[in-house]
Design a protein around this motif. Structure first.
Motif, PDB file in Angstrom:
ATOM      1  N   ASP A  98       0.822  -1.203   0.000  1.00 17.96           N
ATOM      2  CA  ASP A  98       0.000   0.000   0.000  1.00 17.96           C
ATOM      3  C   ASP A  98       0.860   1.258   0.000  1.00 17.96           C
ATOM      4  O   ASP A  98       0.603   2.202  -0.762  1.00 17.96           O
ATOM      5  N   THR A  99       1.908   1.274   0.820  1.00 18.97           N
ATOM      6  CA  THR A  99       2.744   2.469   0.935  1.00 18.97           C
ATOM      7  C   THR A  99       3.526   2.736  -0.343  1.00 18.97           C
ATOM      8  O   THR A  99       3.552   3.862  -0.853  1.00 18.97           O
ATOM      9  N   ALA A 100       4.165   1.699  -0.871  1.00 20.40           N
ATOM     10  CA  ALA A 100       5.047   1.895  -2.022  1.00 20.40           C
ATOM     11  C   ALA A 100       4.265   2.242  -3.288  1.00 20.40           C
ATOM     12  O   ALA A 100       4.620   3.175  -4.022  1.00 20.40           O
ATOM     13  N   TRP A 101       3.197   1.489  -3.571  1.00 16.95           N
ATOM     14  CA  TRP A 101       2.467   1.743  -4.809  1.00 16.95           C
ATOM     15  C   TRP A 101       1.689   3.051  -4.755  1.00 16.95           C
ATOM     16  O   TRP A 101       1.552   3.737  -5.768  1.00 16.95           O
ATOM     17  N   LYS A 102       1.188   3.409  -3.570  1.00 13.70           N
ATOM     18  CA  LYS A 102       0.534   4.710  -3.460  1.00 13.70           C
ATOM     19  C   LYS A 102       1.536   5.827  -3.709  1.00 13.70           C
ATOM     20  O   LYS A 102       1.250   6.801  -4.417  1.00 13.70           O
ATOM     21  N   ALA A 103       2.736   5.698  -3.130  1.00 18.79           N
ATOM     22  CA  ALA A 103       3.760   6.719  -3.339  1.00 18.79           C
ATOM     23  C   ALA A 103       4.172   6.796  -4.800  1.00 18.79           C
ATOM     24  O   ALA A 103       4.445   7.886  -5.328  1.00 18.79           O
ATOM     25  N   GLY A 104       4.237   5.635  -5.469  1.00 20.21           N
ATOM     26  CA  GLY A 104       4.592   5.655  -6.882  1.00 20.21           C
ATOM     27  C   GLY A 104       3.571   6.404  -7.718  1.00 20.21           C
ATOM     28  O   GLY A 104       3.922   7.188  -8.604  1.00 20.21           O
ATOM     29  N   VAL A 105       2.288   6.172  -7.428  1.00 19.59           N
ATOM     30  CA  VAL A 105       1.240   6.895  -8.150  1.00 19.59           C
ATOM     31  C   VAL A 105       1.308   8.383  -7.846  1.00 19.59           C
ATOM     32  O   VAL A 105       1.179   9.235  -8.745  1.00 19.59           O
ATOM     33  N   GLN A 106       1.525   8.732  -6.572  1.00 17.43           N
ATOM     34  CA  GLN A 106       1.659  10.138  -6.198  1.00 17.43           C
ATOM     35  C   GLN A 106       2.820  10.801  -6.934  1.00 17.43           C
ATOM     36  O   GLN A 106       2.698  11.946  -7.393  1.00 17.43           O
ATOM     37  N   LEU A 107       3.929  10.090  -7.033  1.00 20.16           N
ATOM     38  CA  LEU A 107       5.105  10.654  -7.700  1.00 20.16           C
ATOM     39  C   LEU A 107       4.809  10.942  -9.166  1.00 20.16           C
ATOM     40  O   LEU A 107       5.126  12.031  -9.679  1.00 20.16           O
ATOM     41  N   VAL A 108       4.182   9.989  -9.846  1.00 21.49           N
ATOM     42  CA  VAL A 108       3.868  10.178 -11.262  1.00 21.49           C
ATOM     43  C   VAL A 108       2.895  11.340 -11.445  1.00 21.49           C
ATOM     44  O   VAL A 108       3.075  12.207 -12.315  1.00 21.49           O
ATOM     45  N   LEU A 109       1.854  11.385 -10.616  1.00 21.12           N
ATOM     46  CA  LEU A 109       0.871  12.459 -10.738  1.00 21.12           C
ATOM     47  C   LEU A 109       1.478  13.818 -10.406  1.00 21.12           C
ATOM     48  O   LEU A 109       1.166  14.825 -11.045  1.00 21.12           O
ATOM     49  N   SER A 110       2.352  13.855  -9.406  1.00 21.13           N
ATOM     50  CA  SER A 110       2.971  15.128  -9.025  1.00 21.13           C
ATOM     51  C   SER A 110       3.900  15.635 -10.115  1.00 21.13           C
ATOM     52  O   SER A 110       3.936  16.840 -10.407  1.00 21.13           O
ATOM     53  N   LEU A 111       4.646  14.735 -10.737  1.00 23.43           N
ATOM     54  CA  LEU A 111       5.496  15.146 -11.859  1.00 23.43           C
ATOM     55  C   LEU A 111       4.647  15.630 -13.030  1.00 23.43           C
ATOM     56  O   LEU A 111       4.992  16.627 -13.683  1.00 23.43           O
ATOM     57  N   GLY A 112       3.542  14.932 -13.288  1.00 26.14           N
ATOM     58  CA  GLY A 112       2.656  15.376 -14.355  1.00 26.14           C
ATOM     59  C   GLY A 112       2.037  16.729 -14.071  1.00 26.14           C
ATOM     60  O   GLY A 112       1.921  17.583 -14.964  1.00 26.14           O
ATOM     61  N   PHE A 113       1.653  16.971 -12.815  1.00 30.23           N
ATOM     62  CA  PHE A 113       1.084  18.261 -12.424  1.00 30.23           C
ATOM     63  C   PHE A 113       2.106  19.378 -12.612  1.00 30.23           C
ATOM     64  O   PHE A 113       1.784  20.458 -13.135  1.00 30.23           O
ATOM     65  N   THR A 114       3.352  19.104 -12.219  1.00 25.66           N
ATOM     66  CA  THR A 114       4.411  20.111 -12.381  1.00 25.66           C
ATOM     67  C   THR A 114       4.658  20.415 -13.851  1.00 25.66           C
ATOM     68  O   THR A 114       4.813  21.575 -14.249  1.00 25.66           O
ATOM     69  N   GLY A 115       4.678  19.379 -14.685  1.00 29.59           N
ATOM     70  CA  GLY A 115       4.853  19.605 -16.110  1.00 29.59           C
ATOM     71  C   GLY A 115       3.703  20.387 -16.723  1.00 29.59           C
ATOM     72  O   GLY A 115       3.912  21.285 -17.554  1.00 29.59           O
ATOM     73  N   ALA A 116       2.470  20.063 -16.311  1.00 34.35           N
ATOM     74  CA  ALA A 116       1.314  20.802 -16.821  1.00 34.35           C
ATOM     75  C   ALA A 116       1.357  22.269 -16.387  1.00 34.35           C
ATOM     76  O   ALA A 116       0.976  23.164 -17.166  1.00 34.35           O
ATOM     77  N   PHE A 117       1.822  22.524 -15.168  1.00 36.24           N
ATOM     78  CA  PHE A 117       1.946  23.903 -14.693  1.00 36.24           C
ATOM     79  C   PHE A 117       2.867  24.714 -15.600  1.00 36.24           C
ATOM     80  O   PHE A 117       2.555  25.850 -15.990  1.00 36.24           O
ATOM     81  N   TRP A 118       3.993  24.112 -15.982  1.00 40.70           N
ATOM     82  CA  TRP A 118       4.935  24.840 -16.831  1.00 40.70           C
ATOM     83  C   TRP A 118       4.400  24.998 -18.257  1.00 40.70           C
ATOM     84  O   TRP A 118       4.656  26.018 -18.908  1.00 40.70           O
ATOM     85  N   LEU A 119       3.674  24.022 -18.744  1.00 38.76           N
ATOM     86  CA  LEU A 119       3.048  24.187 -20.067  1.00 38.76           C
ATOM     87  C   LEU A 119       2.086  25.364 -20.075  1.00 38.76           C
ATOM     88  O   LEU A 119       2.045  26.151 -21.039  1.00 38.76           O
ATOM     89  N   LEU A 120       1.333  25.516 -18.996  1.00 41.61           N
ATOM     90  CA  LEU A 120       0.403  26.641 -18.912  1.00 41.61           C
ATOM     91  C   LEU A 120       1.147  27.971 -18.824  1.00 41.61           C
ATOM     92  O   LEU A 120       0.720  28.977 -19.411  1.00 41.61           O
ATOM     93  N   LEU A 121       2.267  27.978 -18.079  1.00 36.44           N
ATOM     94  CA  LEU A 121       3.057  29.210 -18.004  1.00 36.44           C
ATOM     95  C   LEU A 121       3.583  29.603 -19.378  1.00 36.44           C
ATOM     96  O   LEU A 121       3.543  30.785 -19.760  1.00 36.44           O
ATOM     97  N   PHE A 122       4.094  28.630 -20.121  1.00 34.75           N
ATOM     98  CA  PHE A 122       4.604  28.938 -21.466  1.00 34.75           C
ATOM     99  C   PHE A 122       3.477  29.396 -22.392  1.00 34.75           C
ATOM    100  O   PHE A 122       3.670  30.291 -23.222  1.00 34.75           O
ATOM    101  N   LEU A 123       2.309  28.776 -22.243  1.00 38.96           N
ATOM    102  CA  LEU A 123       1.170  29.202 -23.048  1.00 38.96           C
ATOM    103  C   LEU A 123       0.786  30.643 -22.712  1.00 38.96           C
ATOM    104  O   LEU A 123       0.551  31.467 -23.611  1.00 38.96           O
ATOM    105  N   GLY A 124       0.748  30.959 -21.424  1.00 35.65           N
ATOM    106  CA  GLY A 124       0.431  32.325 -21.019  1.00 35.65           C
ATOM    107  C   GLY A 124       1.454  33.325 -21.511  1.00 35.65           C
ATOM    108  O   GLY A 124       1.103  34.430 -21.971  1.00 35.65           O
ATOM    109  N   ALA A 125       2.726  32.944 -21.443  1.00 38.35           N
ATOM    110  CA  ALA A 125       3.785  33.834 -21.930  1.00 38.35           C
ATOM    111  C   ALA A 125       3.627  34.094 -23.425  1.00 38.35           C
ATOM    112  O   ALA A 125       3.828  35.223 -23.902  1.00 38.35           O
TER     113      ALA A 125
END
Length: 603
Positions: free
Chosen positions: A157-184
């Motif tokens: 439970d701990t490891a696989w939940k953390a793995g999913v969190q890591l993937v989603l958090s990296l995706g969220f960070t990437g999406a944030f920067w895509l939006l910044l570049f779009l706004g720029a």
């Protein structure tokens, strides 16, 4: 499992979601500021500043600051403040020592920050992830008591939940920067560049990236039920891929008795390929097994696939070990082979444990694949230990490889003419250069001369070009058409620098004889994977390399250069523009390799 946000045992160190959010945002901001400070010390154009002027210290700080905060983000709310502080300090110290050692043992003429090699970064991250998810369930189990070994479902439970969190958090960070570049880009349309200028500033980009990642971790953590739902869907989808890889691996193993292993060995990367297949099996077996509880068993077809895949691990690992032992016996140790041997060692544990889990019901009644759980925990502990040993002075691959290669030279397993002095000069760090300096003082004149040549070389190519003592090699060249014969004297022993020299077993070349300039004499076109080389016969009867044809890839027709040489459309054509003669010599016209425009289509 109990949600740490509502744990009544007092083990959660922070009170509620607000406390967790403040802690995580503080960690993210602190990481961003630390990484920006390190970046500033190496970003000065005229000169580096401290700590970048001290490579071991800088590498240690980079590795610790890059990964320790990520572990702290995952541990907040799951460990007490004291336990998290102790574990964070230990993890940071170990990471710093690994980074320090990696930079300290390197020796490069182009040594630039961050002074870290990719294997150290990748394996350090893997070791930290595994170690963290071995520690957290044991130190902070749901029942509120500490154990050396936790229940397997806690680890899962701990490891696989953390793995999913890591993937989603990296995706969220990437999406944030895509939006910044779009706004720029939108602001630039109306003549405002402030946002483009802002996101181009490192003092903004680095801290904000770390802060956004911390926000993503917090957002995914407060909705633990949703994360578990995403994890369940992901595991379900991945588990069905086990059927695909099991069929493919079984077909591969069944075909080997008929095809033999020669084709596999000729790839030059047989061990890596087989170990990759084994790793895919291990991961997908676990996606089907999950936590192993009775109420979570997969469908019957997947349970059968898990057993079959678990048995298939053993022949795969045996093939990898056999191939690796052959390479080491023929050519000695190298850092890559030592790392591969370490991976194979972990693979042996998995193969033995999974094989036992799959076959034990034939002589002992046990729950479905139950021994797999102990195997996973044992292999995880072994993996962390092996990584720490490999990237520390204990089992430093460069040091072990240098010792083995020099020993092979001294006992005559490899001749002084065939010994790879370039490995010591360019690939083995300080240990290699120290050994090369010792060989330069050897009483054997040939060894000493070649070692000195390697010391003076700037790169491997220059070393091969200037070393006349390298023995010639008979190239492996296939004639085209198949029933044609190549001109006499073309397939002859050649030295480095001649394109024919690199036509080895693993990189076969294709050649055809044609009269390209209409003088009544045949020239030879030699194709490898990248070019078509032109050879013409000189007055002395020898075949000389005249130059190369570099082929543009236009998206149509054969993509392999060897196939292009077989194509009937490949033919000599007169140049549209002449060459020039100048006071400094001739100037050869080099046309732009434009792709032909597609024919117009009538509506």
């Amino acid at each position: 499992m109990t949600d740490p946000l509502h744990d009544q045992t007092g083990r959660a160190s922070l009170d509620g979601a607000r406390g967790l959010a403040v802690a995580r945002l503080s960690i993210g901001l602190a990481q961003g500021l630390l990484l920006y400070g390190l970046y500033r010390s190496m970003a000065t154009h005229d000169a580096l500043t401290w700590p970048a002027t001290n490579p071991p210290l800088f590498a240690a700080l980079v590795l610790a600051c890059a990964f320790t905060p990520v572990m702290l983000l995952a541990g907040v709310g799951r460990l007490s403040v004291k336990a998290l502080a102790i574990w964070g300090a230990v993890a940071a110290a170990v990471l710093a020592l690994l980074g320090w050692h990696d930079a300290a043992q390197q020796a490069s003429d182009h040594f630039r920050p961050p002074y870290l090699r990719f294997p150290v970064v990748a394996f350090s991250a893997a070791a930290l992830f595994i170690a963290h998810h071995l520690i957290v369930p044991a130190v902070a189990p749901a029942e509120g008591r500490r154990r050396w070994i936790a229940d397997f479902d806690d680890y899962f439970d701990t490891a696989w939940k953390a793995g999913v969190q890591l993937v989603l958090s990296l995706g969220f960070t990437g999406a944030f920067w895509l939006l910044l570049f779009l706004g720029a880009a939108l602001f630039r349309i109306i003549g405002l560049s402030f946002l483009s200028d802002l996101i181009g500033e490192e003092w903004f980009a680095i801290p904000v990236t770390c802060l956004v990642f911390a926000i993503a971790v917090q957002l995914t953590d407060v909705r633990a039920g949703l994360i578990r739902g995403v994890r369940t869907v992901a595991l379900m989808l991945l588990s069905w891929l086990l059927l695909v890889i099991t069929v493919l691996v079984a077909g591969f193993l069944l075909a080997l008795p008929f095809t033999g292993l020669d084709g596999l060995w000729k790839t030059g990367s047989a061990t890596a390929l087989v170990l990759s297949a084994a790793a895919a099996l291990i991961i997908l077996i676990n996606t089907a097994y999950q936590d192993g509880r009775e109420d979570n068993l997969p469908p019957v077809v997947l349970r059968v696939a898990v057993r079959v895949a678990a048995v298939l691990l053993t022949p795969l690992i045996l093939i990898a070990v056999w191939g690796l032992s052959l390479r080491i016996g023929q050519h000695g140790l190298t850092p890559d082979r030592i790392i591969a041997a370490a991976c194979a060692l972990v693979g042996v544990i998995y193969a033995a444990g999974y094989g036992w889990a799959a076959l034990s019901p034939f002589w002992k009644k046990t729950a479905w694949m139950k021994p797999l759980e102990r195997t996973n925990v044992a292999a995880a502990v072994l993996t962390v230990g092996v990584i720490l040993a490999l990237f520390s002075p204990l089992l430093d691959p460069a040091r072990l490889s240098v010792g083995d290669q020099v020993a092979r030279l001294k006992r005559g397993a490899v001749s002084p003419a065939e010994f790879d002095y370039g490995f010591l000069r360019f690939d083995a760090g300080k240990a290699g250069r120290t050994a090369l300096a010792a060989l330069a003082k050897s009483s054997d004149a040939q060894i000493a001369r070649r070692a000195k040549q390697a010391q003076a070389a700037d790169n491997r190519y220059d070393l091969k070009q200037t070393d006349a003592s390298i023995p010639p090699r008979i190239p492996r060249i296939e004639a085209w058409p198949v029933d044609a014969a190549l001109p006499a004297g073309f397939v002859t022993p050649v030295r480095p620098g001649d394109p024919r020299y690199y036509c080895e077993e693993a990189v076969a070349c294709l050649a055809t004889a044609r009269d390209l300039n209409g003088d009544g004499k045949n020239e030879v076109l030699l194709a490898d994977n990248y070019r078509i080389a032109l050879f013409a016969q000189g007055a002395d009867g020898g075949w000389k390399h005249q130059g190369d044809y570099r082929i543009a890839y236009c998206g149509t027709g054969p993509t392999n250069v060897r196939d292009l040489l077989k194509d009937s459309q490949t033919a000599p054509v007169a140049s549209t523009w002449p060459d020039l003669t100048t006071a400094r010599g001739s100037g050869r016209f080099q046309p732009e390799q434009d792709c032909p425009k597609p024919a117009a289509v009538n509506p």
